[in-house]
Design a protein around this motif. Structure first.
Motif, short mmCIF file in Angstrom:
data_model
loop_
_atom_site.label_atom_id
_atom_site.label_comp_id
_atom_site.label_asym_id
_atom_site.label_seq_id
_atom_site.Cartn_x
_atom_site.Cartn_y
_atom_site.Cartn_z
N PHE A 288 11.77 -1.05 -25.69
CA PHE A 288 12.37 -1.69 -24.62
C PHE A 288 11.45 -1.28 -23.53
O PHE A 288 11.37 0.22 -23.01
CB PHE A 288 13.77 -1.44 -24.23
N GLN B 235 11.27 -1.63 -18.86
CA GLN B 235 11.89 -2.25 -17.87
C GLN B 235 11.31 -1.73 -16.69
O GLN B 235 11.05 -0.65 -16.28
CB GLN B 235 13.54 -2.37 -17.76
N THR C 129 12.17 -7.32 -18.19
CA THR C 129 12.41 -6.38 -19.44
C THR C 129 11.54 -7.08 -20.50
O THR C 129 11.41 -8.30 -20.73
CB THR C 129 14.16 -7.14 -19.83
#
Length: 322
Positions: free
Chosen positions: A40, A42, A103
């Protein structure tokens, strides 16, 4: 241009989270491990901001090939610093919100290098690092930060290990990539503790039983030197053969380990019965049968006591000192 990080007085902060779906395999000989995970990322880039009313949506979503073809903005590219073998990206999804926050989700499968400390096997604890670094831009332009909420680990298929919580950490070091400045790096460390039961069951306990059976010569008739020697040599050959059978299940380490010390002690105590047999036979031939009897009786308790004591001292040394 949108192909470089946003220009700002401070570096662009990119939060990084890694959810390890599974640690597929640990190769103790090659010093590598394979894993599956979701990465992930961001960050915020106001150049990607848009009017939700004009666009008709609060966010834009790109997936797979659509992202590569249509996304025109900059994105941080992370490489696996300790990569070993292949790195396969299995899925990709990007969300761009109207305020320019992005994201990024990537599903992956990869193999990574690791330095395993095997001296305490089967009571060892290992740490598997997964280190990412920013490609092409130094830490003065891109700064990686851990995302603890998206970091974690699932159920592993490794039955021989107990897995702890992932520990993220950040650093900045000279890069192997093309950049003059140190790159921002982030490491996700997976702590593992080995379940010792398997190796104790298939290697340690059977070997101790074989060594103990070889001491039966101390209760045999001293005049039967041939029978005593047969049992001693059969014990030596049995222990050696058993070690050969189970050797494929053990890591090939050049370091002295608890298991290595245990195996050599077992060889030594089985082979020592041959020396005692010869000594008792020599005493009998010299008419010193009483001394031979005393030697046999002494060995009945001296061998087990010495064997257990040396095993305890060796294990204690590796666990507490080495």
């Amino acid at each position: 241009t949108l192909r470089t990080p946003p220009t700002a007085p401070s570096p662009v902060d990119v939060t990084v989270g890694l959810f390890v779906v599974d640690v597929v395999d640990i190769d103790e000989d090659e010093q590598t491990f394979a894993f599956q995970g979701n990465l992930f990322l961001q960050w915020s880039d106001t150049r990607l901001a848009f009017d939700p009313d004009e666009m008709g949506a609060d966010e834009l979503i790109y997936q797979g090939e659509q992202f590569e073809a249509e996304f025109a903005g900059w994105r941080p590219q992370l490489v696996l610093r300790n990569l070993s073998g292949t790195f396969e990206r299995q899925g990709l999804r990007v969300r761009v919100r109207s305020d320019g926050s992005v994201t990024y989700l990537e599903a992956m499968q990869a193999s990574a290098e690791v330095k395993l400390e095997l001296r305490r096997i089967p009571f060892d604890r290992q740490y598997l690092p997964i280190t990412f670094e920013s490609l092409g831009f130094g830490s003065d332009r891109v700064r990686l930060r851990p995302d603890t909420e998206r970091t974690g680990i699932g159920e592993t298929t490794l039955r021989q290990w107990r897995i702890g919580e992932i520990e993220p950490s950040v650093a900045g070091e000279p890069s192997r990539q093309i950049t003059d400045a140190p790159t921002s790096q982030i490491t996700f460390t997976i702590p593992l503790t080995r379940h010792p039961g398997y190796l104790l069951r298939v290697l340690v306990l059977p070997t101790i039983l074989l060594v103990g059976l070889s001491w039966s010569v101390f209760w045999m008739d001293r005049e039967s030197l041939g029978d005593r020697m047969d049992i001693s040599f059969i014990g030596v050959l049995t222990v050696v053969a058993y070690q050969i059978v189970v050797s494929d299940r053990l890591p090939r380490s050049s370091e002295l380990t608890i298991l290595t010390a245990f195996i050599w002690l077992s060889y030594l105590f089985v082979a020592a019965t041959v020396v005692i047999n010869l000594r008792v036979s020599t005493l009998d031939r010299r008419g010193q049968s009483a001394r031979g009897e005393r030697l046999d009786r002494a060995c009945r308790w001296l061998f087990p006591l010495s064997y257990v004591s040396l095993l305890a001292l060796t294990t204690g040394y590796f666990l507490l000192v080495a």
